[in-house]
Enzyme design. Structure first.
Site, PDB file in Angstrom:
ATOM      1  N   PRO A   1       6.525   6.218  -1.446  1.00 23.47           N
ATOM      2  CA  PRO A   1       7.456   7.197  -0.867  1.00 23.47           C
ATOM      3  C   PRO A   1       6.734   8.460  -0.356  1.00 23.47           C
ATOM      4  CG  PRO A   1       8.353   6.304  -2.902  1.00 23.47           C
ATOM      5  CD  PRO A   1       6.974   5.730  -2.764  1.00 23.47           C
TER       6      PRO A   1
ATOM      7  N   GLU B   1       2.009  -0.970  10.113  1.00 19.34           N
ATOM      8  CA  GLU B   1       0.529  -1.104  10.123  1.00 19.34           C
ATOM      9  C   GLU B   1      -0.154   0.136  10.688  1.00 19.34           C
ATOM     10  OE1 GLU B   1      -1.456  -3.610   9.058  1.00 19.34           O
ATOM     11  OE2 GLU B   1      -0.098  -5.300   8.812  1.00 19.34           O
TER      12      GLU B   1
ATOM     13  N   GLY C   1       2.509   7.387   3.356  1.00 20.17           N
ATOM     14  CA  GLY C   1       2.586   6.318   4.351  1.00 20.17           C
ATOM     15  C   GLY C   1       1.315   6.344   5.182  1.00 20.17           C
ATOM     16  N   SER C   2       1.289   7.252   6.165  1.00 18.71           N
ATOM     17  CA  SER C   2       0.081   7.377   6.999  1.00 18.71           C
ATOM     18  C   SER C   2      -1.117   7.786   6.148  1.00 18.71           C
ATOM     19  CB  SER C   2       0.303   8.431   8.092  1.00 18.71           C
ATOM     20  OG  SER C   2       1.389   8.060   8.906  1.00 18.71           O
TER      21      SER C   2
ATOM     22  N   SER D   1       6.945  -5.402   3.081  1.00 19.26           N
ATOM     23  CA  SER D   1       7.466  -6.534   3.873  1.00 19.26           C
ATOM     24  C   SER D   1       7.411  -7.807   3.047  1.00 19.26           C
ATOM     25  CB  SER D   1       6.632  -6.745   5.140  1.00 19.26           C
ATOM     26  OG  SER D   1       6.817  -5.691   6.029  1.00 19.26           O
TER      27      SER D   1
ATOM     28  N   THR E   1       1.224   4.054  12.276  1.00 20.68           N
ATOM     29  CA  THR E   1       1.998   4.411  13.469  1.00 20.68           C
ATOM     30  C   THR E   1       1.067   4.495  14.689  1.00 20.68           C
ATOM     31  OG1 THR E   1       1.645   6.781  13.216  1.00 20.68           O
ATOM     32  CG2 THR E   1       3.522   5.848  12.025  1.00 20.68           C
TER      33      THR E   1
ATOM     34  N   ARG F   1      -3.356  -5.373  12.455  1.00 20.04           N
ATOM     35  CA  ARG F   1      -2.964  -4.656  13.679  1.00 20.04           C
ATOM     36  C   ARG F   1      -3.018  -5.576  14.902  1.00 20.04           C
ATOM     37  NH1 ARG F   1      -5.822   1.063  11.801  1.00 20.04           N
ATOM     38  NH2 ARG F   1      -4.021   1.603  10.503  1.00 20.04           N
TER      39      ARG F   1
ATOM     40  N   GLN G   1      13.298  -3.518  41.736  1.00 17.25           N
ATOM     41  CA  GLN G   1      13.277  -4.091  40.373  1.00 17.25           C
ATOM     42  C   GLN G   1      12.245  -5.208  40.277  1.00 17.25           C
ATOM     43  OE1 GLN G   1      17.493  -4.825  40.310  1.00 17.25           O
ATOM     44  NE2 GLN G   1      17.807  -3.381  38.629  1.00 17.25           N
TER      45      GLN G   1
ATOM     46  N   LEU H   1       0.844  -1.194   0.000  1.00 22.32           N
ATOM     47  CA  LEU H   1       0.000   0.000   0.000  1.00 22.32           C
ATOM     48  C   LEU H   1       0.888   1.256   0.000  1.00 22.32           C
ATOM     49  CD1 LEU H   1      -2.887   1.231   0.385  1.00 22.32           C
ATOM     50  CD2 LEU H   1      -2.558   0.964   2.853  1.00 22.32           C
TER      51      LEU H   1
HETATM   52  C1  FAD Z   1       8.999  -2.696   9.525  1.00 19.52           C
HETATM   53  C2  FAD Z   1       7.972  -2.087   8.610  1.00 19.52           C
HETATM   54  C3  FAD Z   1       7.260  -2.897   7.730  1.00 19.52           C
HETATM   55  C4  FAD Z   1       6.325  -2.328   6.848  1.00 19.52           C
HETATM   56  N1  FAD Z   1       5.653  -3.141   5.982  1.00 19.52           N
HETATM   57  C5  FAD Z   1       4.767  -2.609   5.110  1.00 19.52           C
HETATM   58  C6  FAD Z   1       4.107  -3.438   4.136  1.00 19.52           C
HETATM   59  O1  FAD Z   1       4.294  -4.659   4.093  1.00 19.52           O
HETATM   60  N2  FAD Z   1       3.272  -2.849   3.239  1.00 19.52           N
HETATM   61  C7  FAD Z   1       3.032  -1.509   3.254  1.00 19.52           C
HETATM   62  O2  FAD Z   1       2.248  -1.054   2.423  1.00 19.52           O
HETATM   63  N3  FAD Z   1       3.644  -0.694   4.156  1.00 19.52           N
HETATM   64  C8  FAD Z   1       4.502  -1.205   5.083  1.00 19.52           C
HETATM   65  N4  FAD Z   1       5.156  -0.402   5.997  1.00 19.52           N
HETATM   66  C9  FAD Z   1       4.928   1.039   5.927  1.00 19.52           C
HETATM   67  C10 FAD Z   1       4.164   1.567   7.106  1.00 19.52           C
HETATM   68  O3  FAD Z   1       2.818   1.229   7.000  1.00 19.52           O
HETATM   69  C11 FAD Z   1       4.423   3.079   7.138  1.00 19.52           C
HETATM   70  O4  FAD Z   1       5.772   3.252   7.528  1.00 19.52           O
HETATM   71  C12 FAD Z   1       3.525   3.789   8.115  1.00 19.52           C
HETATM   72  O5  FAD Z   1       2.222   3.782   7.646  1.00 19.52           O
HETATM   73  C13 FAD Z   1       3.991   5.236   8.352  1.00 19.52           C
HETATM   74  O6  FAD Z   1       4.230   5.897   7.147  1.00 19.52           O
HETATM   75  P1  FAD Z   1       5.566   6.755   6.950  1.00 19.52           P
HETATM   76  O7  FAD Z   1       6.703   5.901   7.369  1.00 19.52           O
HETATM   77  O8  FAD Z   1       5.569   7.293   5.576  1.00 19.52           O
HETATM   78  O9  FAD Z   1       5.443   7.933   7.994  1.00 19.52           O
HETATM   79  P2  FAD Z   1       4.658   9.307   7.789  1.00 19.52           P
HETATM   80  O10 FAD Z   1       3.260   9.047   7.358  1.00 19.52           O
HETATM   81  O11 FAD Z   1       5.483  10.212   6.969  1.00 19.52           O
HETATM   82  O12 FAD Z   1       4.629   9.830   9.278  1.00 19.52           O
HETATM   83  C14 FAD Z   1       5.748  10.437   9.921  1.00 19.52           C
HETATM   84  C15 FAD Z   1       5.371  10.804  11.346  1.00 19.52           C
HETATM   85  O13 FAD Z   1       4.244  11.717  11.330  1.00 19.52           O
HETATM   86  C16 FAD Z   1       3.166  11.182  12.094  1.00 19.52           C
HETATM   87  N5  FAD Z   1       1.903  11.492  11.444  1.00 19.52           N
HETATM   88  C17 FAD Z   1       1.591  11.372  10.130  1.00 19.52           C
HETATM   89  N6  FAD Z   1       0.315  11.770   9.910  1.00 19.52           N
HETATM   90  C18 FAD Z   1      -0.176  12.133  11.121  1.00 19.52           C
HETATM   91  C19 FAD Z   1      -1.433  12.639  11.561  1.00 19.52           C
HETATM   92  N7  FAD Z   1      -2.453  12.829  10.713  1.00 19.52           N
HETATM   93  N8  FAD Z   1      -1.586  12.924  12.888  1.00 19.52           N
HETATM   94  C20 FAD Z   1      -0.557  12.719  13.778  1.00 19.52           C
HETATM   95  N9  FAD Z   1       0.653  12.261  13.405  1.00 19.52           N
HETATM   96  C21 FAD Z   1       0.847  11.970  12.112  1.00 19.52           C
HETATM   97  C22 FAD Z   1       3.403   9.684  12.118  1.00 19.52           C
HETATM   98  O14 FAD Z   1       2.802   9.095  13.264  1.00 19.52           O
HETATM   99  C23 FAD Z   1       4.910   9.607  12.161  1.00 19.52           C
HETATM  100  O15 FAD Z   1       5.336   9.765  13.487  1.00 19.52           O
HETATM  101  C24 FAD Z   1       6.081  -0.932   6.884  1.00 19.52           C
HETATM  102  C25 FAD Z   1       6.796  -0.128   7.789  1.00 19.52           C
HETATM  103  C26 FAD Z   1       7.730  -0.681   8.638  1.00 19.52           C
HETATM  104  C27 FAD Z   1       8.467   0.206   9.600  1.00 19.52           C
END
Ligand code: FAD
Length: 378
Positions: A130, A359, A133-134, A160, A361, A244, A277, A127
């Site tokens: 670059p 899945e 993400g969120s 993944s 943040t 999740r 502890q 999904l």
């Molecule tokens: C180990 C790992 C495995 C993964 N596997 C997969 C996979 O198999 N398939 C897939 O599709 N994706 C996968 N991902 C991607 C994962 O779903 C994204 O990393 C995640 O959704 C966050 O997106 P981003 O890294 O672009 O962070 P961003 O969306 O750029 O967020 C950066 C920061 O801003 C915060 N933020 C963003 N928007 C908001 C908001 N509206 N309110 C408050 N805070 C916000 C976030 O919490 C975060 O702290 C994987 C990630 C990891 C780390």
């Protein structure tokens, strides 16, 4: 051995027991080395598959075990105690099987479920991009309609199982902006115009590969569209609740293992385990048991066909934060021994950090829960 799954009936309990045996017998012996070398072992996946552990929620008519959610999540926890990476691999693989089962045509089920269940096909879910993400609904990888199918162009990221998978569930844009313009496609590894891009370096979950996926004029036949055009975001969301709870199970496995290591080390004669502890770790024990109870409730409700979006977010948030706090505190408690890779705590701390992000943040889980509260308090 600390175990939180006594509630399972005997017929379901055989699966976590078998996962524990395999985790100790085939995953644990190379876990430190594989983390260091970022190695995924397909033979371990086959060993898990052979015991039916990779298709526990799939109906028997398709070769699965129809064992229910609680057994599946218990298995993820047991695997995670030896290596969270294999728990992630099995969790993602289950998501793809569930998506095909829920949205697939009869032909798609016949074409893909036997291979996914037999382990010949390892699944991956794509999904993220670059720039999204969120905010996943803003993805830009395009799927342009052509006469006999679709042409995919764009780059996905953070996939993944990316280096190792055979079948990818890929979300791409077939329509206008927003979630309704997204469709889901089943893409085979060897499709012309599709290649696996760079493998990401990451802090934790190092035995589970994480890659880019690159599509350049990649032709996908109509028969590979999963569900209807425009339903892709629903397909993705349909798997996120289950995913999740899976991440929460993985985190619970890390927390259980950490508690056991600290208590074992702490009560060794040579170790000066203070009353303070002991009290701190007794409190973690209580917290862990309560998060487990929440997870068991989520699994039960899910099997009853009830909506578990809020419970899934609660589980993911609480379990991954707890695993992070416990692994970090364990290093404080154990001192230098906690930093030694052979005890496993430092790896589990790195893995726990990644679980707070994958899945959705934990900040996003709080947003989900805030919206849920808005609905409840009107
Ligand atoms: C180990 C790992 C495995 C993964 N596997 C997969 C996979 O198999 N398939 C897939 O599709 N994706 C996968 N991902 C991607 C994962 O779903 C994204 O990393 C995640 O959704 C966050 O997106 P981003 O890294 O672009 O962070 P961003 O969306 O750029 O967020 C950066 C920061 O801003 C915060 N933020 C963003 N928007 C908001 C908001 N509206 N309110 C408050 N805070 C916000 C976030 O919490 C975060 O702290 C994987 C990630 C990891 C780390």
């Amino acid at each position: 051995m600390i175990s939180f799954f006594p509630e399972l009936e005997h017929s379901q309990n055989i699966f976590p027991q078998s996962a524990r045996d395999l985790a100790n017998g085939v995953i644990r012996p190379t876990a430190v080395e594989d983390d260091h070398n970022e190695t995924f072992r397909r033979d371990i996946f086959y060993a898990l598959k052979k015991e039916g552990l990779t298709s526990l929620m799939i109906p028997k008519e398709w070769g699965g075990k129809a064992a229910g959610s609680a057994a599946h999540y218990a298995v993820l926890s047991e695997l995670s105690r030896a290596s969270a990476s294999y728990s992630i691999t099995v969790g993602v693989h289950q998501m793809i099987q569930a998506a095909v089962l829920e949205y697939g045509s009869d032909e798609q089920k016949k074409n893909f479920l036997p291979g996914l269940v037999s382990g010949d096909l390892l699944g991956a879910f794509s999904l993220s991009e670059p720039g999204s993400g969120s905010d996943a609904a803003s993805l830009v990888t395009s799927a342009k309609k052509v006469s006999d199918g679709y042409e995919l162009n764009g780059t996905k990221t953070w996939c993944s199982n990316g280096s190792d998978a055979d079948l990818f569930l890929v979300m791409a844009r077939t329509g206008g902006p927003g979630s309704k313009g997204i469709s889901a496609f089943l893409v085979s590894k060897d499709t012309p115009g599709f290649k696996i891009g760079k493998k990401e370096k990451k802090l934790g979950l190092k035995s589970s590969s994480l890659t880019e996926l690159i599509f350049e004029q990649c032709h996908i036949p109509n028969a590979r569209l999963l569900g209807m055009e425009g339903l892709g975001f629903n397909v993705a969301l349909s798997q996120l609740d289950a995913g999740r709870i899976g991440i929460a199970s993985t985190a619970i496995g890390l927390a259980q293992e950490t508690l056991e290591v600290v208590w074992t080390e702490g009560t060794r004669k040579a170790f000066d385990f203070s009353e303070g502890q002991r009290a701190e770790w007794a409190q973690y024990f209580a917290l862990l048991q309560s998060v487990f109870a929440l997870l068991f409730l989520a699994a039960t409700r899910k099997d009853q066909g009830l909506k578990v979006t809020s419970l899934a977010s609660q589980c993911k948030l609480l379990a991954s934060d707890l695993a992070m706090n416990m692994t970090s505190s364990a290093i404080t408690t154990l001192g230098l021994a906690g930093l030694n890779p052979h005890l496993g705590i430092e790896r589990m701390m790195r893995d726990a950090k990644a679980l707070q992000i994958v899945e959705g943040t934990n900040q996003i889980q709080k947003l989900v829960l805030s919206r849920e509260l808005d609905k409840m308090v009107q």
